[in-house]
Design a protein around this motif. Structure first.
Motif, PDB file in Angstrom:
ATOM      1  N   SER A  78       0.815  -1.209   0.000  1.00 13.65           N
ATOM      2  CA  SER A  78       0.000   0.000   0.000  1.00 13.65           C
ATOM      3  C   SER A  78       0.852   1.263   0.000  1.00 13.65           C
ATOM      4  O   SER A  78       1.694   1.462   0.877  1.00 13.65           O
ATOM      5  N   THR A  80      -0.581   4.124   0.352  1.00 15.42           N
ATOM      6  CA  THR A  80      -1.368   5.110   1.094  1.00 15.42           C
ATOM      7  C   THR A  80      -1.183   4.986   2.606  1.00 15.42           C
ATOM      8  O   THR A  80      -1.916   5.602   3.367  1.00 15.42           O
ATOM      9  N   ARG A 115      -4.353  -8.909  -8.137  1.00 14.98           N
ATOM     10  CA  ARG A 115      -5.478  -7.977  -8.306  1.00 14.98           C
ATOM     11  C   ARG A 115      -6.730  -8.445  -7.571  1.00 14.98           C
ATOM     12  O   ARG A 115      -7.506  -7.621  -7.095  1.00 14.98           O
ATOM     13  N   ARG A 125      -7.119  -0.125  -5.076  1.00 16.59           N
ATOM     14  CA  ARG A 125      -6.991   0.138  -6.508  1.00 16.59           C
ATOM     15  C   ARG A 125      -5.533  -0.036  -6.900  1.00 16.59           C
ATOM     16  O   ARG A 125      -4.638   0.014  -6.051  1.00 16.59           O
ATOM     17  N   GLU A 126      -5.292  -0.239  -8.177  1.00 22.18           N
ATOM     18  CA  GLU A 126      -3.912  -0.369  -8.648  1.00 22.18           C
ATOM     19  C   GLU A 126      -3.115   0.889  -8.337  1.00 22.18           C
ATOM     20  O   GLU A 126      -1.917   0.820  -8.055  1.00 22.18           O
ATOM     21  N   THR A 127      -3.776   2.035  -8.350  1.00 20.93           N
ATOM     22  CA  THR A 127      -3.090   3.292  -8.038  1.00 20.93           C
ATOM     23  C   THR A 127      -2.743   3.396  -6.549  1.00 20.93           C
ATOM     24  O   THR A 127      -2.012   4.308  -6.154  1.00 20.93           O
ATOM     25  N   ASP A 128      -3.256   2.486  -5.723  1.00 23.93           N
ATOM     26  CA  ASP A 128      -2.938   2.473  -4.295  1.00 23.93           C
ATOM     27  C   ASP A 128      -1.637   1.730  -3.999  1.00 23.93           C
ATOM     28  O   ASP A 128      -1.178   1.714  -2.859  1.00 23.93           O
ATOM     29  N   GLU A 131       4.685   2.666  -6.113  1.00 27.32           N
ATOM     30  CA  GLU A 131       5.151   2.748  -7.494  1.00 27.32           C
ATOM     31  C   GLU A 131       6.200   1.674  -7.769  1.00 27.32           C
ATOM     32  O   GLU A 131       7.124   1.477  -6.977  1.00 27.32           O
TER      33      GLU A 131
END
Length: 161
Positions: A78, A80, A115, A125-128, A131
């Motif tokens: 994560s 976030t 996923r 989400r993938e954006t979570d 990188e």
């Protein structure tokens, strides 16, 4: 009552023999691969972090190393995490997972995250993801294992709940 006789250990003292090593320091042969599969709950013990350290060590020995996060282990990826704000360390070691995954990837390790576990189980989400972590189809968890088998790769699988 047992009586303990001897001097109290002081900071900096070694209490076991760290110099004796029984096995050779094995390094990867060119092209050798390693896959570490983790299905573990972050912060429910040290196993997830210890596995990341092991993964990093395997990578440093020259193996082309992939870490596969599935089930609750996807939470380790994560981006976030933090408190009170994203990236803030609420207590010492709070950001260990993020920091170690980033170190591993910076040194050439690959991190994959299921996923299905992300979306269906945890609403991620993938954006979570941190990188550099690659989201994969849930069927790829098995196919990654079968790929490792065909390649004759080192495989470590850890499960905790």
């Amino acid at each position: 009552m047992a009586q303990i006789i001897g001097a109290r250990a002081q900071a900096g003292d070694a209490i076991v023999d760290y110099d004796e090593k029984l096995f050779d320091d094995i390094q990867a042969n060119p092209g050798e691969k390693a896959y570490v599969f983790m299905h573990t709950v972050p912060y429910e013990g040290s196993v997830g972090f210890v596995n990341m350290l092991t993964c990093t060590r395997i990578n440093r020995k020259g193996f082309d190393t992939s870490l596969v996060l599935y089930g609750p282990a996807v939470l380790m990826g994560s981006a976030t995490r933090g408190f009170p704000n994203v990236g803030d360390e609420a207590f010492p070691g709070h950001m260990n997972y993020n920091n170690q995954l980033q170190t591993f990837m910076k040194e050439g390790g690959k991190v994959l995250a299921c996923r299905f576990a992300m979306a269906a189980l945890y609403g991620m989400r993938e954006t979570d993801l941190i990188e550099g972590i690659v989201p994969i189809h849930p069927l790829d968890v098995l196919d990654c294992t079968l790929t490792a088998r065909r390649e004759g790769a080192l495989v470590m699988q850890t499960w905790t709940l």
